[in-house]
Scaffold this motif. Structure first.
Motif, PDB file in Angstrom:
ATOM      1  N   ILE A  41      -6.721   1.086   9.994  1.00 31.27           N
ATOM      2  CA  ILE A  41      -7.539   0.655   8.856  1.00 31.27           C
ATOM      3  C   ILE A  41      -7.331  -0.835   8.620  1.00 31.27           C
ATOM      4  N   GLN A  42      -8.426  -1.589   8.591  1.00 28.55           N
ATOM      5  CA  GLN A  42      -8.355  -2.973   8.147  1.00 28.55           C
ATOM      6  C   GLN A  42      -8.351  -2.944   6.623  1.00 28.55           C
ATOM      7  N   VAL A  43      -7.245  -3.353   6.031  1.00 30.85           N
ATOM      8  CA  VAL A  43      -7.032  -3.170   4.602  1.00 30.85           C
ATOM      9  C   VAL A  43      -7.844  -4.181   3.796  1.00 30.85           C
ATOM     10  N   SER A  44      -8.617  -3.675   2.842  1.00 27.99           N
ATOM     11  CA  SER A  44      -9.312  -4.560   1.905  1.00 27.99           C
ATOM     12  C   SER A  44      -8.667  -4.533   0.529  1.00 27.99           C
ATOM     13  N   HIS A  45      -8.109  -3.349   0.140  1.00 28.04           N
ATOM     14  CA  HIS A  45      -7.505  -3.186  -1.174  1.00 28.04           C
ATOM     15  C   HIS A  45      -6.269  -2.294  -1.069  1.00 28.04           C
ATOM     16  N   CYS A  46      -5.266  -2.611  -1.884  1.00 26.29           N
ATOM     17  CA  CYS A  46      -4.079  -1.760  -1.938  1.00 26.29           C
ATOM     18  C   CYS A  46      -3.490  -1.820  -3.341  1.00 26.29           C
ATOM     19  N   GLY A  47      -3.371  -0.663  -3.983  1.00 24.36           N
ATOM     20  CA  GLY A  47      -2.770  -0.605  -5.302  1.00 24.36           C
ATOM     21  C   GLY A  47      -1.273  -0.832  -5.243  1.00 24.36           C
ATOM     22  N   ILE A  48      -0.735  -1.338  -6.336  1.00 21.96           N
ATOM     23  CA  ILE A  48       0.717  -1.500  -6.479  1.00 21.96           C
ATOM     24  C   ILE A  48       1.234  -0.328  -7.300  1.00 21.96           C
ATOM     25  N   CYS A  49       2.117   0.446  -6.707  1.00 19.78           N
ATOM     26  CA  CYS A  49       2.658   1.661  -7.310  1.00 19.78           C
ATOM     27  C   CYS A  49       4.121   1.442  -7.673  1.00 19.78           C
ATOM     28  N   GLY A  50       4.588   2.150  -8.701  1.00 13.85           N
ATOM     29  CA  GLY A  50       6.000   2.075  -9.042  1.00 13.85           C
ATOM     30  C   GLY A  50       6.899   2.456  -7.876  1.00 13.85           C
ATOM     31  N   SER A  51       6.403   3.333  -7.001  1.00 18.19           N
ATOM     32  CA  SER A  51       7.175   3.711  -5.811  1.00 18.19           C
ATOM     33  C   SER A  51       7.481   2.492  -4.943  1.00 18.19           C
ATOM     34  N   ASP A  52       6.559   1.526  -4.933  1.00 14.69           N
ATOM     35  CA  ASP A  52       6.784   0.312  -4.141  1.00 14.69           C
ATOM     36  C   ASP A  52       8.035  -0.418  -4.619  1.00 14.69           C
ATOM     37  N   LEU A  53       8.197  -0.495  -5.932  1.00 13.00           N
ATOM     38  CA  LEU A  53       9.353  -1.192  -6.495  1.00 13.00           C
ATOM     39  C   LEU A  53      10.639  -0.444  -6.195  1.00 13.00           C
ATOM     40  N   HIS A  54      10.609   0.879  -6.387  1.00 17.52           N
ATOM     41  CA  HIS A  54      11.794   1.682  -6.085  1.00 17.52           C
ATOM     42  C   HIS A  54      12.213   1.500  -4.627  1.00 17.52           C
ATOM     43  N   THR A  55      11.222   1.467  -3.733  1.00 22.45           N
ATOM     44  CA  THR A  55      11.520   1.355  -2.307  1.00 22.45           C
ATOM     45  C   THR A  55      12.022  -0.046  -1.954  1.00 22.45           C
ATOM     46  N   LEU A  56      11.376  -1.073  -2.474  1.00 22.75           N
ATOM     47  CA  LEU A  56      11.802  -2.436  -2.169  1.00 22.75           C
ATOM     48  C   LEU A  56      13.257  -2.669  -2.546  1.00 22.75           C
ATOM     49  N   GLN A  57      13.713  -2.049  -3.619  1.00 26.88           N
ATOM     50  CA  GLN A  57      15.085  -2.278  -4.067  1.00 26.88           C
ATOM     51  C   GLN A  57      16.045  -1.154  -3.668  1.00 26.88           C
ATOM     52  N   SER A  58      15.610  -0.264  -2.765  1.00 27.74           N
ATOM     53  CA  SER A  58      16.431   0.877  -2.328  1.00 27.74           C
ATOM     54  C   SER A  58      16.911   1.705  -3.511  1.00 27.74           C
ATOM     55  N   GLY A  59      16.002   1.912  -4.483  1.00 28.10           N
ATOM     56  CA  GLY A  59      16.384   2.639  -5.683  1.00 28.10           C
ATOM     57  C   GLY A  59      16.514   4.131  -5.481  1.00 28.10           C
ATOM     58  N   TRP A  60      15.681   4.710  -4.636  1.00 26.61           N
ATOM     59  CA  TRP A  60      15.733   6.146  -4.421  1.00 26.61           C
ATOM     60  C   TRP A  60      16.655   6.527  -3.266  1.00 26.61           C
ATOM     61  N   ARG A  61      16.667   5.692  -2.266  1.00 27.14           N
ATOM     62  CA  ARG A  61      17.514   5.912  -1.089  1.00 27.14           C
ATOM     63  C   ARG A  61      17.578   4.588  -0.332  1.00 27.14           C
ATOM     64  N   ASP A  62      18.384   4.533   0.720  1.00 25.45           N
ATOM     65  CA  ASP A  62      18.465   3.312   1.514  1.00 25.45           C
ATOM     66  C   ASP A  62      17.151   3.103   2.266  1.00 25.45           C
ATOM     67  N   THR A  63      16.491   1.997   1.989  1.00 25.75           N
ATOM     68  CA  THR A  63      15.222   1.694   2.643  1.00 25.75           C
ATOM     69  C   THR A  63      15.467   1.164   4.053  1.00 25.75           C
ATOM     70  N   PRO A  64      14.709   1.623   5.044  1.00 27.12           N
ATOM     71  CA  PRO A  64      14.875   1.126   6.416  1.00 27.12           C
ATOM     72  C   PRO A  64      14.168  -0.231   6.591  1.00 27.12           C
ATOM     73  N   TYR A  65      14.799  -1.276   6.084  1.00 27.53           N
ATOM     74  CA  TYR A  65      14.212  -2.616   6.221  1.00 27.53           C
ATOM     75  C   TYR A  65      14.110  -3.002   7.694  1.00 27.53           C
ATOM     76  N   PRO A  66      13.120  -3.835   8.058  1.00 24.15           N
ATOM     77  CA  PRO A  66      12.052  -4.369   7.214  1.00 24.15           C
ATOM     78  C   PRO A  66      11.036  -3.293   6.857  1.00 24.15           C
ATOM     79  N   CYS A  67      10.461  -3.457   5.661  1.00 24.50           N
ATOM     80  CA  CYS A  67       9.520  -2.462   5.157  1.00 24.50           C
ATOM     81  C   CYS A  67       8.329  -3.158   4.515  1.00 24.50           C
ATOM     82  N   VAL A  68       7.132  -2.714   4.850  1.00 23.32           N
ATOM     83  CA  VAL A  68       5.922  -3.145   4.155  1.00 23.32           C
ATOM     84  C   VAL A  68       5.500  -1.995   3.260  1.00 23.32           C
ATOM     85  N   VAL A  69       5.497  -2.214   1.939  1.00 26.25           N
ATOM     86  CA  VAL A  69       5.152  -1.136   1.019  1.00 26.25           C
ATOM     87  C   VAL A  69       3.643  -1.118   0.767  1.00 26.25           C
ATOM     88  N   GLY A  70       3.210  -0.189  -0.070  1.00 26.11           N
ATOM     89  CA  GLY A  70       1.792  -0.048  -0.397  1.00 26.11           C
ATOM     90  C   GLY A  70       1.224   1.239   0.171  1.00 26.11           C
TER      91      GLY A  70
END
Length: 359
Positions: A41-70
């Motif tokens: 998919i060629q992305v035109s729009h992507c919402g920002i979800c609270g899950s994105d923040l939790h994942t970026l900061q490894s809030g729920w579990r250890d995130t496998p960086y590098p990570c592109v959220v959305g």
């Protein structure tokens, strides 16, 4: 039919837990290995979800960086695997929080239309590890997304892309339990938290025909918004005196969208009628929720549970309902290039009520 052209995947990379502070870095990434069941998919729009923040900061579990959220993605299908029959190149499509499940005929969940609860091969649209060593999943703060075609949906013509995108996680997360627990004519529904998820909760409860919808939030500053969204009543739990007593046993169903281990759980449960249902969809960092008193549950015959995102069939149903009823979530469109600023604003609680990145 699959195209052989090579696509350059670039996006906002979260490299460590500080990325949630506006420190994502733009760069190239390698998507999962192509399969003929996939769609690019060629992305035109992507919402920002609270899950994105939790994942970026490894809030729920250890995130496998590098990570592109959305994971509220809408765009154009530019490559379609030969095994995908419901989408063709050039279609406007979307993908939500799930990018894969096992899809096996002997899977109790996948074989019964509950793919979002698959315990064998559930892979998120981002931050997930695909089986058979074919790579990681990367999300929609990017130029392109690659996901399994089973979880890619055609967007109805009547829906604008910026409206459809946040429905694919935020919308379906509340639509699924509302529909499953009978939020329709004759029912009274409470939505705890008037935010990205909660504003969808009010909208969809009314769209499904609930007789009465009550918005609940800590402060009174969202009262006018909740009523404008369609709520019949509003409770400010930090400000309205004796609200648990005044509104006792008045609701058939409560959907809680907030992510807090300090929510007044016992007071929320007091609002339920006998045999009422409480459903938690918000997930705090660490997953901890307040204790539930057994006397409260038993004394009211209350059912308490949780709900994940919806199944593909529920997402298609929700999108069509939104198209048919002209549903328009409250969104603020932000340029993709300003994703770092938008993430910080989201963390501050400034969104009213969903930021959508636009390429």
């Amino acid at each position: 039919m699959s195209s052989e052209k090579q696509t350059k995947f670039e996006g906002w990379l979260g490299l460590d837990s500080n990325s949630v502070k506006g420190q994502m870095k733009w760069g190239e990434f390698e998507p999962k290995k192509w399969e003929e069941s996939d769609v690019d998919i060629q992305v035109s729009h992507c919402g920002i979800c609270g899950s994105d923040l939790h994942t970026l900061q490894s809030g729920w579990r250890d995130t496998p960086y590098p990570c592109v959220v959305g994971h509220e993605i809408v765009g154009t299908a530019v490559r379609v695997g030969k095994d995908v029959k419901h989408v063709k190149e050039g279609d406007r499509v979307g993908v939500g929080a799930q990018g894969r499940s096992c899809l096996q005929k002997d899977c109790p969940e996948c074989s019964s239309g509950m793919e979002s609860y698959c315990s064998r091969g559930n892979v998120g649209t981002y931050g997930g590890i695909h089986p058979n060593d074919i790579g990681k999943s990367y999300g929609g703060y990017a130029t392109y997304n690659r996901s399994n075609g089973h979880f890619v949906f055609k967007i109805p013509d009547a829906l604008k892309s910026e409206h459809a995108a946040p429905m694919l996680c935020g919308g379906i997360t509340v639509y699924s339990p509302l529909k499953r627990h009978g939020a329709g004519p004759g029912k009274t529904v409470g939505i705890v938290g008037v935010g990205g998820l909660g504003h969808f909760g009010i909208i969809f409860a009314k769209a499904l025909g609930a007789d009465r919808v009550v918005g609940l939030s800590r402060k009174s500053d969202k009262r006018d918004d909740a009523l404008a969204l369609g709520a019949d009543e509003y409770i400010a739990t930090d400000e309205d005196k004796d609200w648990p007593t005044k509104h006792a046993r008045s609701l058939d169903l409560i959907i809680s969208t907030i992510s807090s281990a300090k929510m007044p759980m016992s007071d929320y449960l007091k609002l339920l009628k006998v045999h009422g249902t409480f459903v938690q969809v918000g997930i705090p960092d660490g997953g901890e929720l307040p204790n539930i008193n057994a006397f409260t549950l038993i004394g009211g015959g209350i059912q308490a549970g949780g709900s994940a995102i919806g199944s593909p069939s529920e997402i298609r149903e929700m999108l069509q309902l939104a198209a048919d009823k002209g549903i328009k979530p409250w969104v603020q469109v932000r340029p993709l290039k300003d994703a770092n600023v938008a993430v910080v604003d989201m963390a501050k609680g400034n969104a009213r009520y969903r930021y959508v990145l636009e390429a």
